[in-house]
Design a protein around this motif. Structure first.
Motif, PDB file in Angstrom:
ATOM      1  N   PHE A 111      -8.109   0.143   3.688  1.00  0.00           N
ATOM      2  CA  PHE A 111      -8.950   0.676   2.612  1.00  0.00           C
ATOM      3  C   PHE A 111      -8.393   0.209   1.277  1.00  0.00           C
ATOM      4  CE2 PHE A 111      -5.996   3.856   4.228  1.00  0.00           C
ATOM      5  CZ  PHE A 111      -5.238   4.143   3.113  1.00  0.00           C
ATOM      6  N   LYS A 112      -9.134   0.494   0.220  1.00  0.00           N
ATOM      7  CA  LYS A 112      -8.793   0.037  -1.129  1.00  0.00           C
ATOM      8  C   LYS A 112      -7.585   0.785  -1.677  1.00  0.00           C
ATOM      9  CE  LYS A 112     -10.247  -1.977  -5.105  1.00  0.00           C
ATOM     10  NZ  LYS A 112      -9.135  -2.767  -5.560  1.00  0.00           N
ATOM     11  N   VAL A 113      -6.666   0.022  -2.243  1.00  0.00           N
ATOM     12  CA  VAL A 113      -5.479   0.572  -2.908  1.00  0.00           C
ATOM     13  C   VAL A 113      -5.605   0.267  -4.390  1.00  0.00           C
ATOM     14  CG1 VAL A 113      -2.990   0.261  -3.180  1.00  0.00           C
ATOM     15  CG2 VAL A 113      -3.981   0.364  -0.896  1.00  0.00           C
ATOM     16  N   ASP A 114      -5.358   1.275  -5.222  1.00  0.00           N
ATOM     17  CA  ASP A 114      -5.445   1.070  -6.674  1.00  0.00           C
ATOM     18  C   ASP A 114      -4.136   0.554  -7.254  1.00  0.00           C
ATOM     19  OD1 ASP A 114      -8.056   2.163  -6.731  1.00  0.00           O
ATOM     20  OD2 ASP A 114      -7.249   4.187  -6.898  1.00  0.00           O
ATOM     21  N   LEU A 115      -3.028   1.175  -6.864  1.00  0.00           N
ATOM     22  CA  LEU A 115      -1.741   0.906  -7.483  1.00  0.00           C
ATOM     23  C   LEU A 115      -0.715   0.601  -6.405  1.00  0.00           C
ATOM     24  CD1 LEU A 115      -0.235   2.938 -10.393  1.00  0.00           C
ATOM     25  CD2 LEU A 115       1.176   2.470  -8.418  1.00  0.00           C
ATOM     26  N   VAL A 116       0.055  -0.469  -6.589  1.00  0.00           N
ATOM     27  CA  VAL A 116       1.136  -0.831  -5.673  1.00  0.00           C
ATOM     28  C   VAL A 116       2.446  -0.487  -6.369  1.00  0.00           C
ATOM     29  CG1 VAL A 116       2.277  -2.706  -4.438  1.00  0.00           C
ATOM     30  CG2 VAL A 116      -0.222  -2.642  -4.565  1.00  0.00           C
ATOM     31  N   ASP A 117       3.137   0.514  -5.839  1.00  0.00           N
ATOM     32  CA  ASP A 117       4.392   1.012  -6.393  1.00  0.00           C
ATOM     33  C   ASP A 117       5.534   0.408  -5.579  1.00  0.00           C
ATOM     34  OD1 ASP A 117       6.299   2.513  -7.727  1.00  0.00           O
ATOM     35  OD2 ASP A 117       5.783   4.397  -6.740  1.00  0.00           O
ATOM     36  N   VAL A 118       6.406  -0.369  -6.218  1.00  0.00           N
ATOM     37  CA  VAL A 118       7.407  -1.162  -5.496  1.00  0.00           C
ATOM     38  C   VAL A 118       8.805  -0.571  -5.626  1.00  0.00           C
ATOM     39  CG1 VAL A 118       8.415  -3.460  -5.209  1.00  0.00           C
ATOM     40  CG2 VAL A 118       6.014  -3.227  -5.879  1.00  0.00           C
ATOM     41  N   VAL A 177      10.159  -9.041  -4.791  1.00  0.00           N
ATOM     42  CA  VAL A 177       8.952  -8.662  -5.527  1.00  0.00           C
ATOM     43  C   VAL A 177       7.867  -9.736  -5.549  1.00  0.00           C
ATOM     44  CG1 VAL A 177       8.067  -8.018  -7.810  1.00  0.00           C
ATOM     45  CG2 VAL A 177      10.108  -6.931  -6.914  1.00  0.00           C
ATOM     46  N   MET A 178       8.218 -11.007  -5.646  1.00  0.00           N
ATOM     47  CA  MET A 178       7.206 -12.056  -5.800  1.00  0.00           C
ATOM     48  C   MET A 178       6.174 -12.048  -4.669  1.00  0.00           C
ATOM     49  SD  MET A 178       6.060 -14.187  -7.933  1.00  0.00           S
ATOM     50  CE  MET A 178       7.116 -15.116  -9.003  1.00  0.00           C
ATOM     51  N   PRO A 179       6.570 -12.002  -3.392  1.00  0.00           N
ATOM     52  CA  PRO A 179       5.544 -11.937  -2.343  1.00  0.00           C
ATOM     53  C   PRO A 179       4.730 -10.638  -2.368  1.00  0.00           C
ATOM     54  CG  PRO A 179       7.739 -12.213  -1.374  1.00  0.00           C
ATOM     55  CD  PRO A 179       7.908 -12.167  -2.857  1.00  0.00           C
ATOM     56  N   ILE A 180       5.344  -9.551  -2.790  1.00  0.00           N
ATOM     57  CA  ILE A 180       4.617  -8.279  -2.894  1.00  0.00           C
ATOM     58  C   ILE A 180       3.569  -8.375  -3.990  1.00  0.00           C
ATOM     59  CG2 ILE A 180       4.829  -5.826  -3.426  1.00  0.00           C
ATOM     60  CD1 ILE A 180       7.703  -6.004  -2.171  1.00  0.00           C
ATOM     61  N   ALA A 181       3.928  -8.982  -5.114  1.00  0.00           N
ATOM     62  CA  ALA A 181       2.968  -9.169  -6.213  1.00  0.00           C
ATOM     63  C   ALA A 181       1.795 -10.032  -5.746  1.00  0.00           C
ATOM     64  CB  ALA A 181       3.652  -9.806  -7.415  1.00  0.00           C
ATOM     65  N   ALA A 182       2.085 -11.105  -5.019  1.00  0.00           N
ATOM     66  CA  ALA A 182       1.019 -11.977  -4.503  1.00  0.00           C
ATOM     67  C   ALA A 182       0.107 -11.211  -3.547  1.00  0.00           C
ATOM     68  CB  ALA A 182       1.622 -13.198  -3.815  1.00  0.00           C
ATOM     69  N   GLU A 183       0.696 -10.371  -2.715  1.00  0.00           N
ATOM     70  CA  GLU A 183      -0.099  -9.574  -1.775  1.00  0.00           C
ATOM     71  C   GLU A 183      -0.931  -8.524  -2.515  1.00  0.00           C
ATOM     72  OE1 GLU A 183       0.562  -7.859   2.728  1.00  0.00           O
ATOM     73  OE2 GLU A 183       2.276  -7.888   1.372  1.00  0.00           O
ATOM     74  N   ALA A 184      -0.374  -7.928  -3.559  1.00  0.00           N
ATOM     75  CA  ALA A 184      -1.120  -6.954  -4.360  1.00  0.00           C
ATOM     76  C   ALA A 184      -2.349  -7.618  -4.989  1.00  0.00           C
ATOM     77  CB  ALA A 184      -0.232  -6.355  -5.443  1.00  0.00           C
TER      78      ALA A 184
END
Length: 156
Positions: free
Chosen positions: A70-77, A84-91
Motif C-alpha cells: 500500500f501507499k507510504v507517505d513518509l520513509v523514516d530511516v 541510506v542511498m539505496p533506501i532513498a532510491a527505493e523511497a
C-alpha cells in the motif's frame, strides 16, 4: 525540497500519516521502537521495515519498502548513513512523499537525490522529538516517555 524550518516540519508531520520505519527494532529499549510507538499512539500508521522480523509493535513487518502493498507517505530511516542511498532510491520508486533521516543519519547526496525527485527531505532530526516539540508533547524535562522517572522504586 530540504525541510529544515518549523513551518515545513509542521507541514510534513501533518500531511504524511503513513510512516514506513526502515530499521525499526523489535527491542523495546531502542530509539526506533520508542519513536514508532510514540507515533502510533498519536494517530499515525506505522509500517515496520526490518528483514529480520515478521512483526513489530503488533504490525506486520516487511523486508524492504518495495514489499509494502500500500501507499507510504513518509520513509523514516533508522540506518547507518552508508545504507541510506539505496533506501532513498527505493523511497523514490515507491512514490513516498518524504524521506526522513533520523538523528545522526546524515547523507547529503541521498538527500539531494530525493529532493530532486520531488520528495520532502528531513535530515538529522527525530520524528518523535519534532512531533512533540511542534504539537505539544514535551514536558518540562524535554521528554515524556513515561519510562524515566525521578521516583525511587519501592524497597523490597
Amino acid at each position: 525540497m530540504i525541510v529544515d524550518d518549523v513551518a515545513g516540519l509542521r507541514r510534513v508531520l501533518q500531511d504524511n500519516r503513513v510512516i514506513a520505519v526502515v530499521g525499526l527494532s523489535p527491542n523495546w529499549n531502542r530509539p526506533s521502537y520508542f519513536a514508532a510507538k510514540y507515533m502510533l499512539e498519536h494517530g499515525y500508521t506505522v509500517v515496520p521495515v526490518n528483514p529480520g522480523a515478521t512483526e513489530i509493535l503488533g504490525r506486520q513487518c516487511y523486508p524492504d519498502l518495495a514489499a509494502i502493498p500500500f501507499k507510504v507517505d513518509l520513509v523514516d530511516v533508522f540506518r547507518k548513513p552508508v545504507d541510506v542511498m539505496p533506501i532513498a532510491a527505493e523511497a523514490i520508486r515507491i512514490g513516498a512523499r518524504c524521506l526522513w533521516l533520523q538523528l545522526g543519519v546524515i547523507h547529503p547526496e541521498a538527500a539531494d537525490q530525493a529532493a530532486r525527485a520531488g520528495l520532502d527531505v528531513v535530515m538529522d532530526r527525530c520524528v518523535k522529538i519534532e512531533y512533540a516539540r511542534l504539537f505539544g508533547g514535551l514536558n518540562y524535562a524535554g521528554v515524556n516517555t513515561r519510562i524515566i522517572s525521578a521516583k525511587r522504586p519501592p524497597c523490597p
